[in-house]
Design an enzyme around this catalytic site. Sequence first.
Site, short mmCIF file in Angstrom:
data_model
loop_
_atom_site.label_atom_id
_atom_site.label_comp_id
_atom_site.label_asym_id
_atom_site.label_seq_id
_atom_site.Cartn_x
_atom_site.Cartn_y
_atom_site.Cartn_z
N LYS A 23 35.18 33.57 -8.77
CA LYS A 23 35.52 33.93 -10.16
C LYS A 23 35.02 35.34 -10.45
O LYS A 23 33.84 35.64 -10.32
CB LYS A 23 34.87 32.97 -11.16
CG LYS A 23 35.40 33.18 -12.57
CD LYS A 23 34.60 32.51 -13.65
CE LYS A 23 33.49 33.36 -14.18
NZ LYS A 23 33.94 34.63 -14.83
N GLU B 269 21.52 36.31 -7.19
CA GLU B 269 21.08 37.71 -7.16
C GLU B 269 21.13 38.17 -8.61
O GLU B 269 22.19 38.21 -9.22
CB GLU B 269 22.00 38.54 -6.26
CG GLU B 269 21.38 39.86 -5.86
CD GLU B 269 21.77 40.99 -6.78
OE1 GLU B 269 20.94 41.32 -7.66
OE2 GLU B 269 22.86 41.52 -6.64
N CYS C 82 21.88 46.51 -10.66
CA CYS C 82 20.76 45.56 -10.75
C CYS C 82 19.50 46.14 -10.12
O CYS C 82 18.39 45.83 -10.54
CB CYS C 82 21.14 44.22 -10.15
SG CYS C 82 21.89 44.38 -8.56
N GLU D 126 15.28 44.50 -18.72
CA GLU D 126 16.37 45.20 -18.04
C GLU D 126 17.38 45.70 -19.08
O GLU D 126 17.91 44.92 -19.85
CB GLU D 126 17.07 44.25 -17.06
CG GLU D 126 18.15 44.94 -16.27
CD GLU D 126 18.83 44.02 -15.26
OE1 GLU D 126 19.17 42.88 -15.62
OE2 GLU D 126 19.04 44.45 -14.11
P1 ADP Z 1 26.57 40.01 -18.16
O1 ADP Z 1 25.58 39.48 -19.16
O2 ADP Z 1 26.20 41.34 -17.64
O3 ADP Z 1 28.01 39.94 -18.55
P2 ADP Z 1 26.49 37.57 -16.69
O4 ADP Z 1 25.37 37.21 -15.83
O5 ADP Z 1 26.62 36.84 -17.98
O6 ADP Z 1 26.40 39.13 -16.88
O7 ADP Z 1 27.86 37.45 -15.91
C1 ADP Z 1 28.00 37.48 -14.52
C2 ADP Z 1 29.05 36.46 -14.13
O8 ADP Z 1 28.59 35.17 -14.53
C3 ADP Z 1 30.42 36.65 -14.77
O9 ADP Z 1 31.42 36.33 -13.82
C4 ADP Z 1 30.40 35.63 -15.90
O10 ADP Z 1 31.68 35.19 -16.26
C5 ADP Z 1 29.61 34.49 -15.27
N1 ADP Z 1 28.96 33.58 -16.22
C6 ADP Z 1 28.48 33.88 -17.45
N2 ADP Z 1 27.95 32.78 -18.04
C7 ADP Z 1 28.11 31.74 -17.15
C8 ADP Z 1 27.77 30.34 -17.16
N3 ADP Z 1 27.16 29.78 -18.19
N4 ADP Z 1 28.09 29.62 -16.06
C9 ADP Z 1 28.70 30.18 -15.01
N5 ADP Z 1 29.04 31.48 -14.94
C10 ADP Z 1 28.76 32.26 -15.99
#
Ligand code: ADP
Length: 507
Positions: A193, A268, A302, A407
Amino acid sequence: MADSDLFIDIVAPNGQRYKQPRGLFINNEFVRSSEGKTIASIDPGTDTEIASVYAASTEDVDTAVKAAQKALKDPSWKLLPGTDRGRLMSRLADLIEEKKELFATIDAWDNGKPYQVALNEDLPEAIGTIRYYSGWADKTFGQTISTTHAKFAYTLRQPIGVVGQIIPWNYPLSMAAWKLGPALACGNTVVIKAAEQTPLSILVLGTLIAEAGFPPGVVNIINGYGKEAGAALVAHPLVDKIAFTGSTVTAREIMKLAAGTLKNITLETGGKSPLLVFPDADIEQAVKWSHFGIFSNQGQICTATSRILVHEQIFDKFVDQLKAAIKTTSKIGSQWEESTFQGPQVTRAQYERVLSYIESGISEGATIAAGGSPVSSSLSDAHKDGYFINPTIFTNVKDSMRIYREEIFGPVVVVVAFASEEEAIQRANDTTYGLGAAVFTRDLERAHRVAAEIEAGMVWVNSSQDCDPRIPFGGVKQSGIGRELGEAGLEAYTQTKAVHVNMGTKL
Ligand code: ADP
């Protein structure tokens, strides 16, 4: 397959023409999402929409996972010799290379990074990673273990199964390559995804997966929202493993959700990586790498070395030179200008988040030594609504301040002074994170002593941000679990089965 709703003709700002897939890539075909929900991708340089793509619902995630599950058992993948798997992967790397200008265009447009950076840094990394792991496809095997004369044992290294991979938006294509490379080399099948902020390039990658000849269902690519599609992937009972890159906050959610089915996970996550400059360092080099370590990729890395700790004897000189480096190097502007060093932040939300951290630094009493504001005057009319932020240096920072501890994920750095090596190490380690760390010194013994003492997954000596597919990457503490890249990256995608063989009947 050329359905006008599933592919749109695009002309990018640099004149690149191509067909953008919009569907979910399942079983080597693009399909609409079951609920018809879409995600709009925005050009952060101009705040305008590029295209919208289909977003996966929970039901679509289920379809993709079942496709991966079926492919795992299909003889065309399961029985494919590792050597042939490697050949498919190296063909994929070649196909990406043939289209490298197209991928660089899409990632520059969608993410905001300068086109030249996408082309000359992201693309070689993505291609190199798939190519590197294509070589491992026929080199991951078990051991034979001697015990007694009557018995022996051997181990098989087998794929984990269906792997769910969730990637972020800061390096859209290379993050996909980091995840797909080792997973495919080890014979897993995948549902990956992309981040909702950068959904475009990975769909073009889908067309190349099919063209390279991967059997249907081996790689399934979905776009979708984290809380819906991402969470559905993590919770799905047929997914054997989750590999995630993103924020620490989201990683905690994923860990909780993965507990429901006791999934194998690698994470990560975030960082607040220190960069230490000792008084004997080559200061020009330290400044050059300090600038690159926080301001490249718009600070959206990161491993960004976002906390600079400088010995008090050279503190003022260092800060002056870092300010000068911003003036000479940090050309801010459109992704498409060849001279641009820094483009826009990826989204309005990130832009506002970074600005709110700058506000918090000011209100907590730190001093702005450079930047500290959105870019206004120097932008063309077309870019005046873009998400551009001036590279920002804070001094007079206390270790308790949010800008020192949290961060920021933007072009904002704190620079603090230390008096001794012991103090530098203690303060560098005073963080919940442990991703990267940099040490600048010409003293060989000090370099290795500090490298050993710093709590981090990676240490750069007289450098920052080095990254290579052959070298393990990952964090300690709350910066992650497990390693990507290198031989270590294979650990995450195989499981060891022990087979005990009885050689006789006497024992
Ligand atoms: P940011 O806050 O920088 O957008 P995230 O860690 O939220 O970074 O997002 C990184 C990835 O994790 C994206 O592909 C996002 O769609 C996915 N993501 C965000 N929330 C969830 C969740 N609750 N479960 C699974 N995947 C998630």
